[in-house]
Design a protein around this motif. Structure first.
Motif, short mmCIF file in Angstrom:
data_model
loop_
_atom_site.label_atom_id
_atom_site.label_comp_id
_atom_site.label_asym_id
_atom_site.label_seq_id
_atom_site.Cartn_x
_atom_site.Cartn_y
_atom_site.Cartn_z
N SER A 5 12.41 -6.26 -8.83
CA SER A 5 10.99 -5.97 -8.99
C SER A 5 10.42 -6.62 -10.24
O SER A 5 10.93 -6.42 -11.34
CB SER A 5 10.78 -4.46 -9.05
OG SER A 5 9.41 -4.16 -9.01
N GLU A 45 10.36 -7.91 -4.94
CA GLU A 45 9.02 -7.34 -5.07
C GLU A 45 8.33 -8.12 -6.17
O GLU A 45 8.77 -8.12 -7.32
CB GLU A 45 9.12 -5.86 -5.43
CG GLU A 45 7.78 -5.17 -5.59
CD GLU A 45 7.94 -3.71 -5.95
OE1 GLU A 45 7.32 -2.88 -5.26
OE2 GLU A 45 8.66 -3.38 -6.92
N TYR A 54 6.54 -8.58 -0.71
CA TYR A 54 7.95 -8.26 -0.46
C TYR A 54 8.55 -9.37 0.36
O TYR A 54 8.02 -9.77 1.39
CB TYR A 54 8.04 -6.90 0.26
CG TYR A 54 7.41 -5.84 -0.61
CD1 TYR A 54 8.16 -5.16 -1.55
CD2 TYR A 54 6.03 -5.61 -0.57
CE1 TYR A 54 7.57 -4.24 -2.41
CE2 TYR A 54 5.43 -4.70 -1.43
CZ TYR A 54 6.21 -4.02 -2.34
OH TYR A 54 5.62 -3.13 -3.20
#
Length: 139
Positions: A5, A45, A54
């Motif tokens: 992420s 992400e 995504y």
């Protein structure tokens, strides 16, 4: 599953209006849950075009966002040249509101159909595995 992420994504979620934040966070939760259920080993992400996005190796990019110009709705975005949204339309018909071949729109006060949304997410995350199947293998 390993989730890579980008820190900018958390900042993006934190800056959504108060009424929108839980909606966007719920969509994010559905994406991550679906990826885990599919056995996806790694999900990225990040921000693409300023939108939470995504990606994984066997899928198509899935984006989501809320835009101030349409404050009462938020959306899941798909690659418009893919078979994704046309297949969703063929299988789910008017269950969803669509923006051409690029998005499924949700109203802020709408209860989203979880099972069907997760099917759309799953088809997107494994697009390169299902793109040759009729309606992407959606039931």
């Amino acid at each position: 599953m390993k989730l890579n992420s980008d820190l900018k994504v958390a900042d993006k979620f934190a800056h959504y209006p108060e009424v929108v934040q839980p909606k966007m966070e719920y969509l994010r939760k559905l994406v991550i849950e679906t990826a885990e259920e599919l056995g996806i080993e790694q999900l990225e992400e990040t921000l693409k075009w300023g939108e939470p996005s995504y990606l994984n190796k066997k899928g198509s990019t899935l984006r989501m966002d809320w835009k101030a110009k349409n404050p009462n709705q938020y959306a899941l975005y798909f690659k418009c040249t893919s078979k994704l949204v046309p297949s969703f339309k063929a299988v789910f018909g008017d269950l969803f509101e669509y923006e051409n071949n690029r998005a499924i729109l949700f109203q802020i006060n709408q209860e989203i159909p979880i099972r069907e949304v997760k099917q759309c997410i799953a088809a997107t995350l494994q697009y390169h595995k299902v793109k040759e199947k009729a309606n992407l293998g959606l039931l």
